[in-house]
Design a protein around this motif. Structure first.
Motif, PDB file in Angstrom:
ATOM      1  N   THR A 151     -15.764  -2.134  23.485  1.00 50.06           N
ATOM      2  CA  THR A 151     -15.967  -2.827  24.534  1.00 50.06           C
ATOM      3  C   THR A 151     -14.589  -2.752  25.518  1.00 50.06           C
ATOM      4  OG1 THR A 151     -18.220  -3.964  23.579  1.00 50.06           O
ATOM      5  CG2 THR A 151     -16.237  -5.269  25.421  1.00 50.06           C
ATOM      6  N   ASP A 211     -13.724  -1.177  28.315  1.00 48.52           N
ATOM      7  CA  ASP A 211     -13.682  -1.966  30.051  1.00 48.52           C
ATOM      8  C   ASP A 211     -11.783  -1.323  30.241  1.00 48.52           C
ATOM      9  OD1 ASP A 211     -15.936  -3.896  29.894  1.00 48.52           O
ATOM     10  OD2 ASP A 211     -14.200  -5.577  28.695  1.00 48.52           O
ATOM     11  N   THR A 223     -11.643  -0.545  34.515  1.00 41.46           N
ATOM     12  CA  THR A 223     -10.366  -0.357  35.295  1.00 41.46           C
ATOM     13  C   THR A 223     -10.055   0.882  35.705  1.00 41.46           C
ATOM     14  OG1 THR A 223     -10.180  -2.986  33.844  1.00 41.46           O
ATOM     15  CG2 THR A 223      -8.293  -1.396  34.947  1.00 41.46           C
ATOM     16  N   SER A 231     -20.012  -5.902  34.644  1.00 40.76           N
ATOM     17  CA  SER A 231     -21.132  -4.938  33.441  1.00 40.76           C
ATOM     18  C   SER A 231     -22.150  -6.048  33.181  1.00 40.76           C
ATOM     19  CB  SER A 231     -20.096  -4.769  32.496  1.00 40.76           C
ATOM     20  OG  SER A 231     -19.288  -4.066  32.801  1.00 40.76           O
ATOM     21  N   GLU A 250     -23.615  -4.246  27.627  1.00 44.60           N
ATOM     22  CA  GLU A 250     -22.266  -3.730  28.090  1.00 44.60           C
ATOM     23  C   GLU A 250     -21.376  -5.233  28.638  1.00 44.60           C
ATOM     24  OE1 GLU A 250     -20.429  -1.207  27.487  1.00 44.60           O
ATOM     25  OE2 GLU A 250     -18.549  -2.020  28.202  1.00 44.60           O
ATOM     26  N   ARG A 274     -21.223  -7.236  25.555  1.00 46.19           N
ATOM     27  CA  ARG A 274     -19.711  -6.303  24.805  1.00 46.19           C
ATOM     28  C   ARG A 274     -20.632  -5.738  23.382  1.00 46.19           C
ATOM     29  NH1 ARG A 274     -14.901  -9.349  25.906  1.00 46.19           N
ATOM     30  NH2 ARG A 274     -15.254 -11.191  27.254  1.00 46.19           N
ATOM     31  N   ASN A 296     -24.357  -2.241  35.920  1.00 53.06           N
ATOM     32  CA  ASN A 296     -23.500  -2.519  36.218  1.00 53.06           C
ATOM     33  C   ASN A 296     -23.685  -3.758  38.010  1.00 53.06           C
ATOM     34  OD1 ASN A 296     -22.944   0.205  38.364  1.00 53.06           O
ATOM     35  ND2 ASN A 296     -21.762   1.058  36.397  1.00 53.06           N
ATOM     36  N   ARG A 315     -20.203 -10.091  33.100  1.00 54.70           N
ATOM     37  CA  ARG A 315     -19.583 -10.394  33.105  1.00 54.70           C
ATOM     38  C   ARG A 315     -18.291  -9.056  33.294  1.00 54.70           C
ATOM     39  NH1 ARG A 315     -16.359  -7.430  29.280  1.00 54.70           N
ATOM     40  NH2 ARG A 315     -17.686  -5.725  28.847  1.00 54.70           N
ATOM     41  N   VAL A 359     -15.783  -7.497  34.651  1.00 53.05           N
ATOM     42  CA  VAL A 359     -14.987  -6.790  33.780  1.00 53.05           C
ATOM     43  C   VAL A 359     -13.635  -6.045  34.321  1.00 53.05           C
ATOM     44  CG1 VAL A 359     -14.599  -4.254  32.879  1.00 53.05           C
ATOM     45  CG2 VAL A 359     -16.525  -5.759  32.070  1.00 53.05           C
ATOM     46  N   TYR A 360     -13.034  -6.531  36.291  1.00 52.36           N
ATOM     47  CA  TYR A 360     -12.844  -5.848  36.673  1.00 52.36           C
ATOM     48  C   TYR A 360     -12.426  -6.803  37.954  1.00 52.36           C
ATOM     49  CZ  TYR A 360      -8.780  -3.252  39.884  1.00 52.36           C
ATOM     50  OH  TYR A 360      -7.661  -2.527  40.411  1.00 52.36           O
ATOM     51  N   SER A 395     -12.443 -12.696  39.091  1.00 55.19           N
ATOM     52  CA  SER A 395     -13.399 -12.623  37.863  1.00 55.19           C
ATOM     53  C   SER A 395     -13.863 -14.967  38.384  1.00 55.19           C
ATOM     54  CB  SER A 395     -12.751 -12.878  36.161  1.00 55.19           C
ATOM     55  OG  SER A 395     -11.751 -14.030  36.502  1.00 55.19           O
TER      56      SER A 395
END
Lengths: 210, 650
Positions: free
Chosen positions: B344, B348, B352, B379, B383, B386, B396, B478, B480-481, B484
């Motif tokens: 994961t 990730d 990124t 994600s 994914e 994780r 995504n 979740r 990822v970039y 958040s």
């Protein structure tokens, strides 16, 4: 030996249910096929009671001999010379076997031969012979499959141990050691007993035709 | 004294199946001598429900036995046992009657093993004890707790083991040991052992006069062939015990090559020669240890390479390396939660870097103009949880802050462009496009936070079965970039929506119960409760989804704010729902096992690993799976009860 003889003081009870009978399935390996001139190299046996083969109640002896026998037998039975030397004397082997067998019904593949071999040994050392009831698995198989009057003479191959084991789908292993063959014969006998039950054979008398 | 020949014969049968395969010779012989052999015909009953327990357990040597229960005069099949399966273990642990009926399904040969022998075995062999406890635990609740703990202990050991792999360095070729210890075939075993001890090495290559490899002697050879043998073996020449021929290779192999070779040959030492054949001089040796501790197999190195990549091709290359790392870890039995967290991290980092590439592209196209509204890359699905080990479809989405009304279209267009570029790069790296187009490149799934809240509110307030089923992957989002906090805001809004309409959780839970687990395996077939047998096993739909769905429902019910994996969710739930503590631990363990099984299968069949051929499983894996199935069933029952689903009709 005395204990063995005394075990037969009472007449056998043929009315007893097969579930209660202790069968001793045995096999002997010999130097050849002549009961007069050949001798016993090893004895293997396992008991069957109530349809169950009890591994704990099994038996195996090697007989030590001064001359290690002719070459052919040595290869057939896969016994090395030192195994034979490591064995026990013939009279001791016979005495242990009858002690183990007691008054149980003796079962063997082509039983006549093995009984003859054992009787010869017992006669020479103890002046007696086996008193046990005897059952031959080849004859029993024939009787169950074809009925009692089938002539075996022409097609004896069908009732060799190998053929029977294959027919009854029993996995082969350890052929040609006495104990290995006894275990296989016991598994064959186990199936035959099941099939005998289905043919209405319930008591020891039914089974032995007595 | 029983016949040795017969005892050995029976022992040779027993040793073929778990747990007896791990017994030492003496225990095995003792056990074999206590066995009784019985033969049964089709239809015969071995024992009935309510019968007094026998003094033995049963192992099927040939044939098959059905175990069933009668409920409301209907037979409910509980298990089908075939060769090597053990049943009737209740007699070992319990003192009451049989709770199931055992009936012969086809002509059967049974080995009856006395209970007192097994009890003795339990004290002498921890492996066997765990095995029988597991078998028994399938029907009885009390000892499950201790069992789960025992298994977790085993997991921790594996975790410790994996730390060897973290070393700092940067090459990607396996470095061979070049000052190889060699000896001639006629030196004594003792002398060879002396050299190995002196130089502190685990192997020595036996070479001919020209330096060509003839064989190899390893620690294992010394342990097994010399120490275990009585007499003066030590004086004999090394050629007596060496393993020969040696597997030879050329130098300059990559780690991926070596890992594949190791997995394929199941060997632990490879001899490097000048031309790669046994007929040229030895130049080096590569051992399992060298491969495992190889610098390129260090996840940190892959991470660094990903973060510093200049081109999408490099990303792809690194992701391929991650897969060889995965292969290695799996073959080394490294704990799954450890592997999945590494993979994961790498994924990730790759996303990124892909986003950074995309921004660079967009800057060129838009003269460096970027929207002022912040965004967050999400994600989804596995994914998002994780849990991805092998590369599967990409799922995504993009979430961005609500832009001022006059900028709405421009911002949407910009982030959509970003989504297209990034999903394109991911595709280039081996992540297949989602067939249902649940991707950030889809205008529908590249939206401001207010629209996303609207989506979830609709799913939650007016749930219809099909919509719920299709939206589950979104519930596993979740960040990822990027920003958040946008994801947190969205999550809080979902919790509030769920709070307003409790009915949703019931739908959500009902969805989690769609796939009941199978009973187990019978030879190469799956035994189903409804139908009889099925041929292939969909590990994702039939085993993993029921668990991940259940964990998701409960996590949303209990407002778990963290972005967790299924295993982590169950662990968290075990604290939040005291009544389900043990079951949650069991489910977490089961899920890890399934993830690993799927990865192993995927690596072996070069697929996503989703469809498993039952014949490829060994006896122990089947037993584990059977236990997993019963865990799933318990989880589903608990869910059913918790949400009172029996009262709902859909």
């Amino acid at each position: 030996m005395c204990r063995y003889v005394r075990a037969f003081e009472h007449a056998p009870v043929f009315g007893v249910s097969l579930d209660k009978v202790r069968f001793v399935v045995f096999d002997t390996e010999t130097t050849g096929f002549d009961p007069v001139h050949d001798s016993v190299i090893s004895i293997g046996a396992v008991a069957l009671r109530g349809g169950s083969i009890d591994v704990h109640d099994s038996f195996e002896v090697l007989v030590c001999r001064e001359t290690a026998g002719d070459r052919d037998a040595v290869t057939v039975h896969g016994l090395l010379r030192r195994d034979l030397v490591a064995g026990i004397s013939e009279d001791e082997a016979a005495s242990r076997f009858v002690e183990y067998a007691g008054n149980s019904v003796l079962v063997a593949q082509h039983a006549d031969f093995d009984i003859a071999m054992m009787n010869r040994v017992l006669k020479r050392h103890y002046g007696l012979q086996l008193f046990n009831d005897v059952l031959d698995t080849a004859s029993l198989a024939k009787r169950l499959e074809k009925g009692p009057y089938y002539n075996l003479a022409h097609k004896s191959g069908e009732y060799r141990l190998d053929s029977l084991l294959e027919r009854y789908d029993i996995r082969l292993f350890d052929r040609h050691t006495a104990a290995g063959d006894a275990f296989l014969t016991a598994q064959l006998f186990q199936r035959l007993l099941q099939s005998a039950g289905e043919s209405g054979i319930r008591t020891l008398g039914d089974l032995l035709l007595k | 004294m029983p016949s040795n020949t017969i005892v050995e014969r029976v022992a040779a049968d027993l040793v073929r199946y778990p747990p007896f395969e791990q017994l030492d010779q003496e225990l095995l012989q003792d056990l074999a001598s206590s066995v009784s052999v019985t033969y049964h015909q089709e239809g015969e009953t071995i024992f009935r429900k309510g019968d007094q327990l026998r003094e033995c357990a049963f192992m099927v040597m040939k044939g098959a036995v059905r175990l069933f229960e009668n409920i409301d005069e209907r037979e409910v099949l509980v298990d089908l046992c075939d060769e090597g399966d053990i049943f009737g273990v209740r007699a070992i642990f319990a003192r009451q009657d049989y709770v199931l009926t055992a009936q012969v399904a086809e002509e059967t040969l049974l080995y009856e093993i006395p209970v007192d022998k097994i009890t003795m075995l339990l004290q002498q062999s921890p492996g066997a004890a765990l095995f029988f406890a597991r078998e028994f635990a399938r029907s009885v609740e009390e000892i499950e707790h201790s069992l789960t703990e025992a298994m977790e202990g085993a997991g921790r050991d594996l975790h410790g083991l994996s730390c060897h792999s973290f070393l700092e360095n940067e090459t990607l070729e396996v470095r061979q040991v070049s000052n190889v210890a060699t000896c001639s075939p006629d030196i004594s075993i003792q002398d060879a052992a002396g050299i190995m001890a002196e130089r502190n090495i685990g192997s020595i290559i036996v070479v001919s006069g020209e330096g060509h490899p003839l064989g190899i002697i390893t620690d294992t050879d010394l342990r097994k062939k010399v120490v275990a043998v009585p007499g003066s073996v030590k004086e004999q020449p090394v050629s007596e015990i060496m393993s020969s021929p040696v597997y030879t290779i050329t130098g300059g192999r990559t780690i991926a090559d070596m890992v594949m070779l190791m997995v394929k040959t199941k060997l632990r030492h490879f001899c490097v020669t000048e031309d790669g054949s046994v007929d040229s001089p030895v130049t080096g040796i590569i051992s399992e240890h060298d491969i495992i501790t190889s610098e390129g197999n260090n996840p940190a190195v892959i991470m660094k390479a990903v973060m510093q990549a200049d081109h999408r091709d490099e990303l792809r290359e690194q992701r391929d390396k991650a897969e060889s790392l995965l292969r290695l870890y799996i073959s080394q039995d490294v704990a799954v939660h450890f592997i999945s967290s590494i993979i994961t991290e790498i994924n990730d980092a790759l996303i990124t870097r892909a986003i950074e590439f995309a921004f660079a592209d967009l800057d060129e196209r838009h003269d460096g103009q970027r929207p002022e509204t912040p965004f967050c890359w999400l994600s989804l699905g596995s994914e998002g949880r994780r849990e991805q080990l092998l590369r599967t479809d990409q799922d995504n989405a993009i979430l961005y802050e609500d832009p001022p009304p006059d900028r709405e279209d421009a911002v949407h267009a910009y982030y959509l462009e970003l989504g297209s570029i990034v999903t394109g790069i991911l595709q280039h790296c081996g992540f297949v496009r989602c067939p249902a187009d649940m991707m950030a490149s889809n205008p529908q799934w590249c939206r401001p936070v207010s629209v996303w809240k609207g989506y979830f509110r609709k799913w939650v307030s007016a749930p219809e079965p099909k919509a719920v089923m299709n939206s589950t992957i979104f519930f596993d989002f979740r960040p990822v970039y990027g920003a958040s906090w946008l994801a947190s805001e969205l999550k809080q809004d979902i919790f509030a929506a769920i709070d307003r309409s409790r009915g949703f959780l019931q739908f959500f839970a009902k969805n989690a119960l769609q796939n009941p687990p199978p009973l187990g395996f019978f030879r190469n077939f799956l035994v189903e409760k409804s139908r009889d047998h099925a041929n292939e096993f969909d590990i994702k739909a039939r085993a993993m989804m029921p668990l991940s769905d259940a964990a998701r429902v409960l996590a949303y019910e209990l407002n778990v704010v963290e972005y967790l994996s299924t295993v982590e969710r169950f662990k968290k739930l075990s604290l939040l729902i005291p009544g389900m503590k043990d079951l949650c631990h069991e489910a977490a363990f089961a899920y890890e096992f399934l993830m690993k099984l799927r990865a192993v299968n995927g690596l072996e069949t070069s697929s996503s690993g989703r469809y498993i051929k039952p014949e490829s499983l060994d006896k122990l894996e089947r037993q584990m799976l059977r236990n997993v199935f019963s865990t799933i069933e318990k989880v589903q029952k608990a869910l059913n009860l918790r949400f009172q689903l029996d009262y709902i009709r859909t």
